[in-house]
Design an enzyme around this catalytic site. Structure first.
Site, PDB file in Angstrom:
ATOM      1  CE1 TYR A  37      -3.156  -2.936   0.318  1.00  0.00           C
ATOM      2  CE2 TYR A  37      -3.512  -2.136   2.455  1.00  0.00           C
ATOM      3  CZ  TYR A  37      -3.897  -3.002   1.456  1.00  0.00           C
ATOM      4  OH  TYR A  37      -4.762  -4.042   1.415  1.00  0.00           O
ATOM      5  CG  HIS A  95      -1.097  -8.363   0.204  1.00  0.00           C
ATOM      6  ND1 HIS A  95      -0.712  -7.036   0.114  1.00  0.00           N
ATOM      7  CD2 HIS A  95      -2.901  -8.298  -0.219  1.00  0.00           C
ATOM      8  CE1 HIS A  95      -1.662  -6.256   0.044  1.00  0.00           C
ATOM      9  NE2 HIS A  95      -2.924  -7.166  -0.111  1.00  0.00           N
TER      10      HIS A  95
END
Length: 263
Positions: A37, A95
């Site tokens: 991110y 992830h």
């Protein structure tokens, strides 16, 4: 882990800091970020500026699928902890799975982090059911939760049935179908009856389910508060039947490296 968390996907850079500070001020205590991110430093700065006790916050971050070799995972975690400005994270997650990952080595490395205390729990994101079974049933890894796309337009009943059987929560990302829930006429009709918004109805539907948490993202303070207020929306059987009749095959997060969801 609070069932309603705060997601930070697509909030890169320093602009994320005041957004997270607002969320903390409103009462969010479950913050979800990730290496990919590009906002861990801003999230860490927000936590430091807010000045809360570390033990009062549930902080999640994730290792990217390109870093699933043991040495790379160690570097990734050290980097994340440094950017976040913390000694540990409450939950550290894979992830996305990688097609060439050695799942046993990945899970061994995660369990090493547990033993050294740099993470309090480990989890996975975006695993299909076969991958979950391999991790939990075959390898015996102490998976604390599974994060996956889930909203009123996507069926996750097979995944939920398996996870509930193991006592493992499902954390729903994109719980508002990337904004589409707010414009859905069925959800809007339910919302009108309850004096709520369609987005609140979508969140209420998720959060009333056994073993489901959600991490909506919201940049504006009023949207952050609206999501928190979804905890007060109580659906009835008529509402649930209407939501059950919505399309359930719509998956909006489909990167080229995603696994075969039917496996």
């Amino acid at each position: 882990m609070p069932r309603l968390g705060f997601g930070t996907f697509r909030m890169p850079g320093g602009g994320c800091q005041p957004v997270v500070e607002n969320a903390l001020a409103l009462g969010y205590r479950h913050i979800d970020t990730a290496e990919m991110y590009q906002n861990e430093e801003a999230v860490g700065a927000a936590i430091a500026a807010f000045g809360m006790a570390r033990e009062d916050l549930h902080l999640t971050t994730k290792v990217w699928h390109e870093n699933l070799k043991p040495q790379a995972m160690h570097r990734a975690l050290d980097t994340s902890l440094g950017k976040l400005g913390v000694d540990y994270v409450d939950l550290y997650m894979v992830h996305w799975p990688s097609r060439d990952m050695d799942l046993g080595a990945v899970l061994d490395t995660l369990q090493g982090f547990l033993q050294e205390g740099s993470v309090r729990a480990i989890g996975v994101c975006n695993f299909n059911l076969a991958m979950l079974r391999a991790a939990i049933d075959d390898i015996g890894a102490p998976i604390a939760c599974h994060q996956v796309e889930y909203h009123p337009f996507l069926d996750q009943s097979r995944m939920l049935a398996y996870l509930r059987g193991k006592g493992i929560p499902l954390v729903a990302y994109a719980p508002l179908a990337q904004g589409r829930a707010a414009a859905d006429p069925v959800l809007q009709g339910i919302a009108t009856r309850h004096g709520a918004s369609a987005a609140q109805v979508a969140l209420a539907w998720l959060l009333e389910q056994d073993g489901v948490a959600a991490i909506p993202k919201a940049q504006r303070r009023d949207s952050q508060q609206s999501n928190l207020d979804a905890l007060n929306v109580k659906l009835d059987d008529e509402d649930r039947r209407a939501i059950a009749a919505l399309p359930k095959h719509l998956r909006y997060v489909t990167p080229p490296f995603a696994p075969d969801w039917d496996a």
